[in-house]
Write an enzyme that holds these catalytic residues in place. Structure first.
Site, PDB file in Angstrom:
ATOM      1  N   LYS A  81       0.968   3.805 -11.316  1.00 41.47           N
ATOM      2  CA  LYS A  81      -0.231   3.035 -10.981  1.00 41.47           C
ATOM      3  C   LYS A  81      -0.704   2.174 -12.168  1.00 41.47           C
ATOM      4  O   LYS A  81      -1.296   1.112 -11.964  1.00 41.47           O
ATOM      5  CB  LYS A  81      -1.342   3.962 -10.477  1.00 41.47           C
ATOM      6  CG  LYS A  81      -0.981   4.679  -9.167  1.00 41.47           C
ATOM      7  CD  LYS A  81      -0.701   3.709  -7.998  1.00 41.47           C
ATOM      8  CE  LYS A  81      -0.533   4.418  -6.668  1.00 41.47           C
ATOM      9  NZ  LYS A  81      -0.293   3.501  -5.543  1.00 41.47           N
ATOM     10  N   ASN A 138       0.797  -1.229   0.000  1.00 45.81           N
ATOM     11  CA  ASN A 138       0.000   0.000   0.000  1.00 45.81           C
ATOM     12  C   ASN A 138       0.830   1.279   0.000  1.00 45.81           C
ATOM     13  O   ASN A 138       0.352   2.317  -0.447  1.00 45.81           O
ATOM     14  CB  ASN A 138      -0.926  -0.023   1.228  1.00 45.81           C
ATOM     15  CG  ASN A 138      -1.536   1.318   1.502  1.00 45.81           C
ATOM     16  OD1 ASN A 138      -2.459   1.739   0.810  1.00 45.81           O
ATOM     17  ND2 ASN A 138      -1.022   2.030   2.497  1.00 45.81           N
ATOM     18  N   TYR A 145       2.990   9.705 -11.315  1.00 48.14           N
ATOM     19  CA  TYR A 145       2.062   8.983 -10.434  1.00 48.14           C
ATOM     20  C   TYR A 145       1.151   8.038 -11.219  1.00 48.14           C
ATOM     21  O   TYR A 145       1.127   6.826 -10.942  1.00 48.14           O
ATOM     22  CB  TYR A 145       1.278   9.995  -9.589  1.00 48.14           C
ATOM     23  CG  TYR A 145       0.370   9.359  -8.571  1.00 48.14           C
ATOM     24  CD1 TYR A 145       0.864   8.498  -7.589  1.00 48.14           C
ATOM     25  CD2 TYR A 145      -1.002   9.605  -8.587  1.00 48.14           C
ATOM     26  CE1 TYR A 145       0.019   7.912  -6.657  1.00 48.14           C
ATOM     27  CE2 TYR A 145      -1.844   9.024  -7.654  1.00 48.14           C
ATOM     28  CZ  TYR A 145      -1.332   8.174  -6.695  1.00 48.14           C
ATOM     29  OH  TYR A 145      -2.171   7.582  -5.779  1.00 48.14           O
TER      30      TYR A 145
HETATM   31  P1  NAD Z   1      -0.474   8.743   3.052  1.00 48.31           P
HETATM   32  O1  NAD Z   1       0.493   9.737   2.573  1.00 48.31           O
HETATM   33  O2  NAD Z   1      -1.469   9.116   4.106  1.00 48.31           O
HETATM   34  O3  NAD Z   1       0.271   7.416   3.554  1.00 48.31           O
HETATM   35  C1  NAD Z   1       1.314   6.882   2.790  1.00 48.31           C
HETATM   36  C2  NAD Z   1       1.929   5.720   3.524  1.00 48.31           C
HETATM   37  O4  NAD Z   1       3.028   5.302   2.745  1.00 48.31           O
HETATM   38  C3  NAD Z   1       2.436   6.060   4.900  1.00 48.31           C
HETATM   39  O5  NAD Z   1       2.146   5.015   5.793  1.00 48.31           O
HETATM   40  C4  NAD Z   1       3.947   6.177   4.720  1.00 48.31           C
HETATM   41  O6  NAD Z   1       4.688   5.715   5.827  1.00 48.31           O
HETATM   42  C5  NAD Z   1       4.185   5.245   3.552  1.00 48.31           C
HETATM   43  N1  NAD Z   1       5.375   5.698   2.835  1.00 48.31           N
HETATM   44  C6  NAD Z   1       5.550   6.894   2.200  1.00 48.31           C
HETATM   45  N2  NAD Z   1       6.794   6.945   1.703  1.00 48.31           N
HETATM   46  C7  NAD Z   1       7.404   5.779   2.038  1.00 48.31           C
HETATM   47  C8  NAD Z   1       8.693   5.248   1.807  1.00 48.31           C
HETATM   48  N3  NAD Z   1       9.626   5.902   1.133  1.00 48.31           N
HETATM   49  N4  NAD Z   1       8.964   4.003   2.290  1.00 48.31           N
HETATM   50  C9  NAD Z   1       8.035   3.311   2.960  1.00 48.31           C
HETATM   51  N5  NAD Z   1       6.785   3.755   3.212  1.00 48.31           N
HETATM   52  C10 NAD Z   1       6.491   4.974   2.741  1.00 48.31           C
HETATM   53  O7  NAD Z   1      -1.200   8.228   1.754  1.00 48.31           O
HETATM   54  P2  NAD Z   1      -2.551   7.438   1.473  1.00 48.31           P
HETATM   55  O8  NAD Z   1      -3.472   8.393   0.836  1.00 48.31           O
HETATM   56  O9  NAD Z   1      -2.992   6.646   2.640  1.00 48.31           O
HETATM   57  O10 NAD Z   1      -2.013   6.484   0.312  1.00 48.31           O
HETATM   58  C11 NAD Z   1      -1.866   5.098   0.452  1.00 48.31           C
HETATM   59  C12 NAD Z   1      -1.921   4.471  -0.914  1.00 48.31           C
HETATM   60  O11 NAD Z   1      -3.167   4.814  -1.521  1.00 48.31           O
HETATM   61  C13 NAD Z   1      -0.842   4.980  -1.866  1.00 48.31           C
HETATM   62  O12 NAD Z   1      -0.367   3.888  -2.636  1.00 48.31           O
HETATM   63  C14 NAD Z   1      -1.585   5.947  -2.761  1.00 48.31           C
HETATM   64  O13 NAD Z   1      -0.994   6.065  -4.027  1.00 48.31           O
HETATM   65  C15 NAD Z   1      -2.939   5.298  -2.821  1.00 48.31           C
HETATM   66  N6  NAD Z   1      -4.039   6.192  -3.199  1.00 48.31           N
HETATM   67  C16 NAD Z   1      -4.386   7.252  -2.417  1.00 48.31           C
HETATM   68  C17 NAD Z   1      -5.438   8.052  -2.823  1.00 48.31           C
HETATM   69  C18 NAD Z   1      -5.882   9.235  -2.022  1.00 48.31           C
HETATM   70  O14 NAD Z   1      -6.693  10.024  -2.548  1.00 48.31           O
HETATM   71  N7  NAD Z   1      -5.453   9.388  -0.789  1.00 48.31           N
HETATM   72  C19 NAD Z   1      -6.120   7.794  -4.019  1.00 48.31           C
HETATM   73  C20 NAD Z   1      -5.730   6.699  -4.774  1.00 48.31           C
HETATM   74  C21 NAD Z   1      -4.692   5.902  -4.357  1.00 48.31           C
END
Ligand code: NAD
Length: 245
Positions: free
Chosen positions: A157, A88, A153
């Site tokens: 994906k 994730n 990005y």
């Molecule tokens: P967030 O920024 O709240 O959390 C990101 C997580 O990734 C954190 O736990 C962080 O520790 C970890 N992380 C970041 N950089 C890292 C690194 N270099 N090494 C290890 N861990 C790392 O983001 P989120 O919104 O919870 O996103 C989680 C996933 O969901 C991601 O893959 C993101 O692309 C995807 N996503 C998010 C959204 C959105 O709108 N929030 C939409 C679609 C997809």
């Protein structure tokens, strides 16, 4: 729904990943969360402990196969197996291409794609040994539609979807299911960091009229991780309020 299952969740310290950890725990799994830094891992573990949930946390460099393998081996040894892997962790981008360096681009691919490869490669032997396993990847709505700027990005994906669909076919004979969840705009720090000019017009185009909450997305992971999804593999499940942009 996940009684006696052992799960690893990367990016489990906050946002969507943290909610997946919490929901998996509520459903009886033993969960190990991975994060990028010791302090954020400790904070997440402490918050869950205060809610009465015991989880372990590690912070390997996901870009290093050796580091990731060490942690996977440790978890497998301690718990006796690994049933579920949730890839994730991810970072986003919004800059136009003129302002994006090749280092920026590589950084995104490194975490959003290469880290998934590293984690998965480290865990698959344990799943094969049990002839059972579930691998879930966090994709995104942008893996279907692209986005107006921040090309790294969506590129990453789209790769996640390709990885998911191909590995599902490769691992099906070993009873290992591979799926992805493609969230739309979800209420986490990642979105809080994006400019309002990008978010506001997007919300207007969402038929359900709101952005998603981490629990909306975590519920999809729970379904796919559970035996309820026993005949589902190679899928990209959209959880986006029917957003189409
Ligand atoms: P967030 O920024 O709240 O959390 C990101 C997580 O990734 C954190 O736990 C962080 O520790 C970890 N992380 C970041 N950089 C890292 C690194 N270099 N090494 C290890 N861990 C790392 O983001 P989120 O919104 O919870 O996103 C989680 C996933 O969901 C991601 O893959 C993101 O692309 C995807 N996503 C998010 C959204 C959105 O709108 N929030 C939409 C679609 C997809």
């Amino acid at each position: 729904m996940l009684k006696n299952k052992v799960a690893i969740v990367t990016g489990g310290t906050r946002g969507i990943g943290f909610e997946i950890v919490r929901l998996f725990k509520e459903n009886g799994a033993q969960v190990v969360l991975l994060g990028s830094r010791e302090e954020t891992v400790n904070k997440a573990v402490k918050t869950l402990a205060e809610e009465g949930m015991e989880v372990e946390g590690y912070f390997p460099n996901l870009s290093s196969y050796d580091e990731v393998k060490q942690v996977a081996d440790k978890i497998a040894e301690k718990y006796g197996k690994i049933d579920i892997l949730v890839n994730n962790a991810g970072i986003s981008a919004s800059k136009i291409i003129d302002n994006t360096t090749s280092e920026d681009f590589s950084k995104i691919i490194d975490l959003n794609v290469n880290a998934i490869f590293n984690m998965t490669k480290a865990v698959v032997p344990y799943m094969k040994a049990n002839h059972d396993g579930v691998i879930l990847n966090t994709s995104s709505m942008v893996s279907i539609y692209g986005q107006p700027s921040g090309v790294g990005y969506p590129t990453s994906k789209f790769a996640v979807n390709g990885f998911t669909k191909s590995l599902a076919r490769e691992l099906a004979p070993f009873n290992i299911r591979v799926n992805a969840v493609a969230p739309g705009i979800t209420n986490t720090d990642m979105v809080a960091n994006l400019p309002k000019e990008i978010i506001a017009p997007l919300i207007k185009t969402i038929p359900l009229g709101r952005i998603g909450e981490p629990r909306d997305v975590a519920n999809a992971f729970l379904f796919l991780a559970s035996d309820m999804a026993s005949y589902v593999t190679g899928n990209i499940l959209s959880v986006d309020g029917c957003a189409r942009s």
